[in-house]
Design a protein around this motif. Structure first.
Motif, PDB file in Angstrom:
ATOM      1  N   UNK A  37       3.592  41.036   0.290  1.00  0.00           N
ATOM      2  CA  UNK A  37       4.884  41.439   0.853  1.00  0.00           C
ATOM      3  C   UNK A  37       5.018  42.956   0.881  1.00  0.00           C
ATOM      4  N   UNK A  38       4.559  43.621  -0.148  1.00  0.00           N
ATOM      5  CA  UNK A  38       4.649  45.080  -0.191  1.00  0.00           C
ATOM      6  C   UNK A  38       3.829  45.702   0.937  1.00  0.00           C
ATOM      7  N   UNK A  39       2.624  45.187   1.168  1.00  0.00           N
ATOM      8  CA  UNK A  39       1.788  45.714   2.243  1.00  0.00           C
ATOM      9  C   UNK A  39       2.400  45.424   3.609  1.00  0.00           C
ATOM     10  N   UNK A  40       3.034  44.275   3.775  1.00  0.00           N
ATOM     11  CA  UNK A  40       3.671  43.947   5.044  1.00  0.00           C
ATOM     12  C   UNK A  40       4.820  44.902   5.339  1.00  0.00           C
ATOM     13  N   UNK A  41       5.599  45.211   4.309  1.00  0.00           N
ATOM     14  CA  UNK A  41       6.700  46.168   4.498  1.00  0.00           C
ATOM     15  C   UNK A  41       6.145  47.551   4.831  1.00  0.00           C
ATOM     16  N   UNK A  42       5.080  47.937   4.162  1.00  0.00           N
ATOM     17  CA  UNK A  42       4.467  49.236   4.441  1.00  0.00           C
ATOM     18  C   UNK A  42       3.946  49.297   5.875  1.00  0.00           C
ATOM     19  N   UNK A  43       3.316  48.206   6.343  1.00  0.00           N
ATOM     20  CA  UNK A  43       2.843  48.165   7.729  1.00  0.00           C
ATOM     21  C   UNK A  43       3.997  48.234   8.712  1.00  0.00           C
ATOM     22  N   UNK A  44       5.098  47.542   8.410  1.00  0.00           N
ATOM     23  CA  UNK A  44       6.261  47.558   9.295  1.00  0.00           C
ATOM     24  C   UNK A  44       6.852  48.959   9.384  1.00  0.00           C
ATOM     25  N   UNK A  45       6.925  49.665   8.269  1.00  0.00           N
ATOM     26  CA  UNK A  45       7.438  51.040   8.291  1.00  0.00           C
ATOM     27  C   UNK A  45       6.523  51.938   9.114  1.00  0.00           C
ATOM     28  N   UNK A  46       5.217  51.749   8.984  1.00  0.00           N
ATOM     29  CA  UNK A  46       4.263  52.550   9.762  1.00  0.00           C
ATOM     30  C   UNK A  46       4.447  52.305  11.252  1.00  0.00           C
ATOM     31  N   UNK A 131       0.197  48.492  15.012  1.00  0.00           N
ATOM     32  CA  UNK A 131      -0.149  47.385  14.120  1.00  0.00           C
ATOM     33  C   UNK A 131      -1.659  47.293  13.920  1.00  0.00           C
ATOM     34  N   UNK A 132      -2.428  47.420  15.023  1.00  0.00           N
ATOM     35  CA  UNK A 132      -3.880  47.334  14.913  1.00  0.00           C
ATOM     36  C   UNK A 132      -4.438  48.485  14.085  1.00  0.00           C
ATOM     37  N   UNK A 133      -3.878  49.687  14.216  1.00  0.00           N
ATOM     38  CA  UNK A 133      -4.328  50.815  13.406  1.00  0.00           C
ATOM     39  C   UNK A 133      -4.062  50.569  11.926  1.00  0.00           C
ATOM     40  N   UNK A 134      -2.863  50.052  11.613  1.00  0.00           N
ATOM     41  CA  UNK A 134      -2.544  49.761  10.216  1.00  0.00           C
ATOM     42  C   UNK A 134      -3.438  48.662   9.664  1.00  0.00           C
ATOM     43  N   UNK A 135      -3.734  47.653  10.480  1.00  0.00           N
ATOM     44  CA  UNK A 135      -4.610  46.567  10.036  1.00  0.00           C
ATOM     45  C   UNK A 135      -6.028  47.071   9.797  1.00  0.00           C
ATOM     46  N   UNK A 136      -6.530  47.947  10.681  1.00  0.00           N
ATOM     47  CA  UNK A 136      -7.868  48.500  10.509  1.00  0.00           C
ATOM     48  C   UNK A 136      -7.952  49.361   9.249  1.00  0.00           C
ATOM     49  N   UNK A 137      -6.934  50.161   8.980  1.00  0.00           N
ATOM     50  CA  UNK A 137      -6.918  50.975   7.766  1.00  0.00           C
ATOM     51  C   UNK A 137      -6.920  50.098   6.519  1.00  0.00           C
ATOM     52  N   UNK A 138      -6.181  48.994   6.564  1.00  0.00           N
ATOM     53  CA  UNK A 138      -6.138  48.098   5.410  1.00  0.00           C
ATOM     54  C   UNK A 138      -7.499  47.450   5.177  1.00  0.00           C
ATOM     55  N   UNK A 139      -8.190  47.069   6.250  1.00  0.00           N
ATOM     56  CA  UNK A 139      -9.518  46.463   6.096  1.00  0.00           C
ATOM     57  C   UNK A 139     -10.514  47.473   5.548  1.00  0.00           C
TER      58      UNK A 139
END
Length: 723
Positions: A37-46, A131-139
């Motif tokens: 949940x914390x990562x999802x909120x961080x991605x949403x803010x980004x 969203x794709x940039x945030x997902x790539x950074x997380x991976x």
């Protein structure tokens, strides 16, 4: 839930309790326990920040709505996006979920969302890109954190925790499936070794102390204790530490010692290193053979996973798709492609073909021989020496250098190649000689795996199958929109998946399932210009093969009856996408009853479904090509059977050896049958080239005693290999 004020309401607890939902609050500072949940909120803010920076006049509610839409459209769970889970379909290129009669109904209906087409598309693009940039950074972050634990230095007196697969008795003997850090331990000593420069360096052994117990561990499985853990340890156990092993043995009874290095996350490949040492695969390099660095071959480790038959109750490190325990096996391989003399070295390594395997099992079934399978440990290393006529210089791996006691990166001379119930005393002696000649692993009989094929020996027959091979092969996922466009070309990723699935099906068909050979071959011929329809057909074929993978291929026993090898040949003319034709060949072992027209048993020895290399002008030409190729394979198998039966072969009189084994060519082409039974085969008509090729079959009938029979289409066993 996070124990914030908004989540500590009695009304919320009552609301969830009425719906039988249990509420658990995490500690105030343990946000990692709800990291998803914390990562999802961080991605949403980004995403919202990226949208507002590109569209300054966009409201907060619109930025939030677009961010939620992009996340629901682009995220993946079990192969589907959240929108597909909720609505059963994905939005179209305009972001609409409605049918064709309702294409003006948008996904976003919140107040304040711009309805202007240009702005709407640009905002959708910006949200998805963020969203794709945030997902790539997380991976990338996860990949960086999932690497091998670096080597850490520990000093005597350090408080550490050790990674254990089974916790010690003081922790309740709890068995952790994935392992856990256990402790605390005190570092008592670190072993040292002398490196190539003659300097003292820390080795891979650390001695730990805890409650009268001496523990041997490796640095890879240790982590330093945190400040909180150190404080708790001092409050809980303030006893002084004996700083020498002598004091430990004298002052701290009972004396206990435990070696936990086997629990390390990265086990050193000791067995493979031992094989190289025992085989004396490396020798000191003579001074006159020292080459330059470009001529020295390198080595590397190759990790593979094998079935663990001795797993017991211990949780394995890994399981396959069927849940079977696996064990790691490290192989040290030489990078032979770096050899500058590669083209001049003999590199052949003959192995048993499928036909030879079938013939071997057939002869064992005929004589009721018991088959035993043995695995040679380090088979290449137990071969002959290279000899002085072909020296090869190699740089051993650091682990091998350490075992040999030579400095790391030392060039050495490579002398070895690196990467079967009988009571007859004579046979027992031969078997003992075989077992003493090589170093063997385990021996199996009755039921065993050989090159991915399960072989089961029965009273006078063998059963061959691959009951679990296709379980690990997954279907290719395509969404509903792609499924409705079968003529659309495949993407590069879909083409990669298609070739992977067809490659697995091809191996299965070539080993134990000839009934799928034709379908797999046709799909493989279409992959160069693949479409969605080929993906759909491949998925259907995979489902059929999985449903039939319990079927078994039987090798019948015929006793002492005189063998007859029969070859069925069939062809399908001009039915491939490029206008080519397909040949189907099946060669089987049977008895004389087949030549008398009776129903009898047949053991498959060879089968093939392939494209005829030359374009055929008619069905008769295709049938002739298939028959010629079938006779060629039949000739080879008859020759091999003669050797299996103990015949002494003269290379100058091969036809005499083949004539000793009866062979019959079976076709459903009346045109071919009539031409072969003419007294004199003349060249006439429009297909003179086909008539010339028919002379090969005519000559074989006279030179090797080949018989030719005609059957109707229902009795043509090779028919299923062409359609």
């Amino acid at each position: 839930l996070d124990p914030a004020g908004c989540f500590r309401s009695k009304a919320l607890d009552q609301y969830l309790a009425e719906r039988q939902v249990e509420v658990q609050h995490i500690p105030a500072e343990a946000h990692w326990q709800i990291s998803l949940a914390e990562r999802s909120i961080q991605t949403m803010k980004h995403m919202m920040t990226a949208l507002v920076s590109e569209f300054p006049h966009m409201s907060t509610s619109e930025a939030f709505a677009r961010s939620v839409w992009a996340s629901n459209n682009r995220d993946q769970y079990l192969g589907y996006s959240p929108l597909q889970h909720a609505f059963g379909r994905a939005p179209n290129e305009l972001g609409q979920l409605g049918e064709s009669v309702m294409r003006d109904v948008p996904v976003l209906t919140e107040n304040g969302v711009s309805a202007e087409f240009g702005v709407d598309v640009k905002a959708m693009l910006a949200a998805e890109k963020a969203f794709l940039e945030a997902q790539a950074k997380e991976r990338l972050r996860r990949a960086e954190l999932s690497g091998r634990r670096g080597m850490q230095q520990f000093c005597p007196g350090d408080l550490v925790y050790a990674w254990r697969r089974m916790t010690p008795r003081s922790d309740g003997n709890r068995h952790f499936k994935g392992g856990q850090f256990v402790g605390p331990y005190r570092v008592l000593a670190t072993e040292t070794r002398v490196d190539g420069a003659g300097e003292m360096r820390a080795s891979h052994v650390i001695w730990l102390y805890r409650g009268g117990q001496l523990v041997k561990a490796s640095p890879q499985q240790l982590r330093p204790a945190t400040a909180r853990e150190e404080s708790w340890s001092e409050l809980q156990d303030p006893t002084p530490i004996p700083w020498t092993i002598t004091d430990t043995l004298r002052k701290q009874p009972p004396h206990q010692f435990e070696d936990v290095t086997a629990d390390a996350e990265h086990m050193p490949p000791v067995e493979e290193v031992k094989n190289f040492i025992v085989a004396k695969a490396f020798q000191a390099l003579p001074s006159h053979l020292k080459p330059n660095r470009s001529q020295i071959l390198k080595m590397r480790w190759l990790l593979t996973w094998k079935l663990d038959d001795k797993a017991g109750d211990t949780e394995p490190l890994k399981r396959d798709a069927s849940g079977n325990p696996l064990k790691p096996k490290a192989r040290a391989i030489v990078l032979g492609y770096m050899d500058p003399e590669y083209e001049y070295r003999p590199t052949s390594s003959p192995t048993m073909t499928r036909s030879t395997r079938q013939l071997f099992l057939q002869n064992c079934a005929n004589h009721n021989f018991k088959v035993e399978k043995g695995d040679i440990s380090g088979a290449f290393l137990q071969g002959d020496d290279f000899g002085v006529e072909r020296p090869m210089v190699c740089e051993p791996l650091p682990e091998i250098c350490e075992a040999l006691g030579v400095p790391t990166h030392s060039p050495m001379l490579l002398t070895k190649a690196a990467y079967g119930r009988c009571d007859d005393p004579e046979w027992i002696g031969i078997k003992n000689q075989i077992r003493s000649r090589f170093k063997w692993g385990q021996w199996e009989s009755g039921r065993f795996l050989q090159c991915g094929v399960l072989i089961e020996q029965q009273e006078s027959s063998f059963l061959l199958s691959q009951p679990e091979y296709l379980d690990s092969v997954s279907e290719i996922h395509i969404n509903r929109a792609r499924w409705n466009e079968p003529a659309a070309p495949v993407t590069p990723h879909e083409l990669y998946q298609l070739r992977s699935v067809l490659g697995a099906l091809s191996w299965h068909a070539n080993q134990v399932a000839p009934q799928w050979s034709a379908a797999v071959g046709m799909l493989l011929s279409k992959t160069c210009k693949g479409s969605v329809q080929e993906i759909i057909d491949a998925n259907k074929l995979l489902r059929k093969a999985k449903m039939g993978q319990h079927q078994k291929l039987r090798i019948h026993g015929f006793g002492s009856a005189k063998p007859v090898l029969a070859a069925w040949a069939d062809a399908a003319d001009s039915h491939r996408p490029d206008g080519g034709s397909t040949k189907g060949i099946l060669v089987g072992w049977t008895d004389q009853a087949l030549l008398d027209g009776d129903l009898t048993k047949i053991s498959p020895l060879f089968w093939q479904s392939a494209k005829i290399q030359r374009t055929c002008r008619s069905s008769g030409a295709a049938e002739t090509h298939a028959a010629i190729d079938a006779e060629d394979e039949l000739f080879s198998l008859r020759f091999q059977v003669y050797e299996f039966l103990g015949g002494q072969v003269s290379v100058w009189r091969c036809n005499d050896a083949v004539m000793d084994v009866d062979g019959v060519l079976i076709s459903d082409s009346t045109n071919l049958y009539d031409r072969l039974h003419q007294t004199v085969l003349t060249l006439k008509g429009a297909e003179k080239r086909t008539d010339i090729e028919s002379l090969c079959l005519k000559e074989s009938m006279e030179a090797t005693g080949l018989k030719v029979r005609w059957v109707n289409g229902d009795s043509q066993l090779a028919n299923s290999l062409t359609k």
